[in-house]
Scaffold this motif. Structure first.
Motif, mmCIF file in Angstrom:
data_model
loop_
_atom_site.group_PDB
_atom_site.id
_atom_site.type_symbol
_atom_site.label_atom_id
_atom_site.label_comp_id
_atom_site.label_asym_id
_atom_site.label_seq_id
_atom_site.Cartn_x
_atom_site.Cartn_y
_atom_site.Cartn_z
ATOM 1 N N MET A 1 0.736 -1.025 0.000
ATOM 2 C CA MET A 1 0.038 -0.005 -0.043
ATOM 3 C C MET A 1 0.771 1.253 0.006
ATOM 4 S SD MET A 1 -3.235 1.269 2.526
ATOM 5 C CE MET A 1 -3.792 -0.298 2.498
ATOM 6 N N THR A 2 0.701 2.185 -1.033
ATOM 7 C CA THR A 2 1.483 3.399 -1.052
ATOM 8 C C THR A 2 1.198 4.354 -0.042
ATOM 9 O OG1 THR A 2 0.123 4.275 -2.834
ATOM 10 C CG2 THR A 2 1.665 2.979 -3.537
ATOM 11 N N VAL A 3 1.986 5.445 0.263
ATOM 12 C CA VAL A 3 1.880 6.250 1.149
ATOM 13 C C VAL A 3 0.359 7.082 0.663
ATOM 14 C CG1 VAL A 3 2.593 8.407 2.097
ATOM 15 C CG2 VAL A 3 4.229 6.556 1.621
ATOM 16 N N THR A 4 0.291 7.562 -0.623
ATOM 17 C CA THR A 4 -0.904 8.172 -1.234
ATOM 18 C C THR A 4 -2.244 7.425 -0.966
ATOM 19 O OG1 THR A 4 0.361 8.992 -2.948
ATOM 20 C CG2 THR A 4 -2.102 8.863 -3.352
ATOM 21 N N THR A 5 -2.192 5.910 -1.108
ATOM 22 C CA THR A 5 -3.248 5.043 -0.754
ATOM 23 C C THR A 5 -3.753 5.218 0.821
ATOM 24 O OG1 THR A 5 -2.916 3.668 -2.409
ATOM 25 C CG2 THR A 5 -4.333 2.825 -0.965
ATOM 26 N N LYS A 6 -2.542 5.078 1.684
ATOM 27 C CA LYS A 6 -2.858 5.287 3.020
ATOM 28 C C LYS A 6 -3.668 6.385 3.467
ATOM 29 C CE LYS A 6 0.814 2.197 4.222
ATOM 30 N NZ LYS A 6 2.152 2.145 5.123
ATOM 31 N N GLY A 7 -2.868 7.772 2.943
ATOM 32 C CA GLY A 7 -3.446 8.943 3.111
ATOM 33 C C GLY A 7 -4.986 9.117 2.872
ATOM 34 N N MET A 8 -5.302 8.511 1.521
ATOM 35 C CA MET A 8 -6.612 8.721 1.125
ATOM 36 C C MET A 8 -7.525 7.789 1.922
ATOM 37 S SD MET A 8 -6.123 8.264 -2.984
ATOM 38 C CE MET A 8 -7.546 7.277 -3.167
ATOM 39 N N LEU A 9 -7.088 6.686 2.608
ATOM 40 C CA LEU A 9 -7.829 5.902 3.261
ATOM 41 C C LEU A 9 -8.169 6.612 4.817
ATOM 42 C CD1 LEU A 9 -9.073 2.986 4.169
ATOM 43 C CD2 LEU A 9 -6.952 2.320 4.869
ATOM 44 N N ILE A 10 -7.223 7.278 5.241
ATOM 45 C CA ILE A 10 -7.324 7.824 6.486
ATOM 46 C C ILE A 10 -8.037 9.068 6.471
ATOM 47 C CG2 ILE A 10 -5.957 9.556 8.190
ATOM 48 C CD1 ILE A 10 -3.589 7.743 7.832
ATOM 49 N N GLY A 11 -8.006 9.786 5.225
ATOM 50 C CA GLY A 11 -9.019 11.130 4.921
ATOM 51 C C GLY A 11 -10.635 10.355 4.698
ATOM 52 N N ALA A 12 -10.699 9.224 4.059
ATOM 53 C CA ALA A 12 -11.842 8.806 4.238
ATOM 54 C C ALA A 12 -12.746 8.205 5.453
ATOM 55 C CB ALA A 12 -11.825 7.546 3.295
ATOM 56 N N VAL A 13 -11.736 7.831 6.206
ATOM 57 C CA VAL A 13 -12.249 7.294 7.617
ATOM 58 C C VAL A 13 -12.639 8.598 8.272
ATOM 59 C CG1 VAL A 13 -11.411 6.548 9.802
ATOM 60 C CG2 VAL A 13 -11.015 5.151 7.769
ATOM 61 N N LEU A 14 -11.857 9.610 8.266
ATOM 62 C CA LEU A 14 -12.281 10.788 8.854
ATOM 63 C C LEU A 14 -13.396 11.485 8.418
ATOM 64 C CD1 LEU A 14 -8.463 12.451 9.688
ATOM 65 C CD2 LEU A 14 -10.291 11.569 11.239
ATOM 66 N N ALA A 15 -13.507 11.661 7.016
ATOM 67 C CA ALA A 15 -14.860 12.351 6.597
ATOM 68 C C ALA A 15 -15.974 11.518 7.012
ATOM 69 C CB ALA A 15 -14.645 12.236 5.074
ATOM 70 N N LEU A 16 -15.803 10.082 7.030
ATOM 71 C CA LEU A 16 -17.099 9.298 7.205
ATOM 72 C C LEU A 16 -17.551 9.421 8.711
ATOM 73 C CD1 LEU A 16 -16.372 6.160 5.411
ATOM 74 C CD2 LEU A 16 -18.261 7.741 4.816
ATOM 75 N N SER A 17 -16.431 9.521 9.686
ATOM 76 C CA SER A 17 -16.702 9.577 10.831
ATOM 77 C C SER A 17 -17.200 11.250 11.277
ATOM 78 C CB SER A 17 -15.567 9.464 11.924
ATOM 79 O OG SER A 17 -14.490 10.324 11.641
ATOM 80 N N ALA A 18 -16.750 12.154 10.554
ATOM 81 C CA ALA A 18 -17.435 13.383 10.784
ATOM 82 C C ALA A 18 -18.761 13.583 10.216
ATOM 83 C CB ALA A 18 -16.547 14.566 9.914
ATOM 84 N N VAL A 19 -19.092 12.903 9.289
ATOM 85 C CA VAL A 19 -20.519 12.663 8.440
ATOM 86 C C VAL A 19 -21.406 11.950 9.410
ATOM 87 C CG1 VAL A 19 -22.010 12.009 6.799
ATOM 88 C CG2 VAL A 19 -19.855 13.242 6.408
ATOM 89 N N ALA A 20 -20.880 10.873 9.836
ATOM 90 C CA ALA A 20 -21.921 10.067 10.670
ATOM 91 C C ALA A 20 -21.974 10.434 12.023
ATOM 92 C CB ALA A 20 -21.260 8.744 10.519
ATOM 93 N N PHE A 21 -21.038 10.835 12.688
ATOM 94 C CA PHE A 21 -20.726 11.084 14.361
ATOM 95 C C PHE A 21 -20.825 12.464 14.711
ATOM 96 C CE2 PHE A 21 -19.495 6.535 13.472
ATOM 97 C CZ PHE A 21 -20.561 6.060 13.996
#
Length: 62
Positions: free
Chosen positions: A1-21
């Motif tokens: 997993m590249t650094v870019t992919t990891k960053g995108m995954l972390i961003g997606a997790v943060l965005a989903l948690s912000a929207v959901a909770f």
């Protein structure tokens, strides 16, 4: 997993948690991610806690 992919995954997790909770849950998730990153670096041997504490206290290593 590249650094870019990891960053995108972390961003997606943060965005989903912000929207959901909400904002504070997103902050909690971000802190948990940062702690997990730090523990992972220590376990891999890529982060020396002694040097880190010396740097935070203002002591020079060289």
């Amino acid at each position: 997993m590249t650094v870019t992919t990891k960053g995108m995954l972390i961003g997606a997790v943060l965005a989903l948690s912000a929207v959901a909770f909400g904002f504070w849950a997103m902050i909690l998730v971000a802190v948990a991610i940062a702690i997990g990153w730090g523990v992972g670096r220590v376990v891999e041997g890529k982060l020396d806690l002694g040097s880190l504490t010396d740097a935070l206290r203002g002591r020079r290593s060289s």
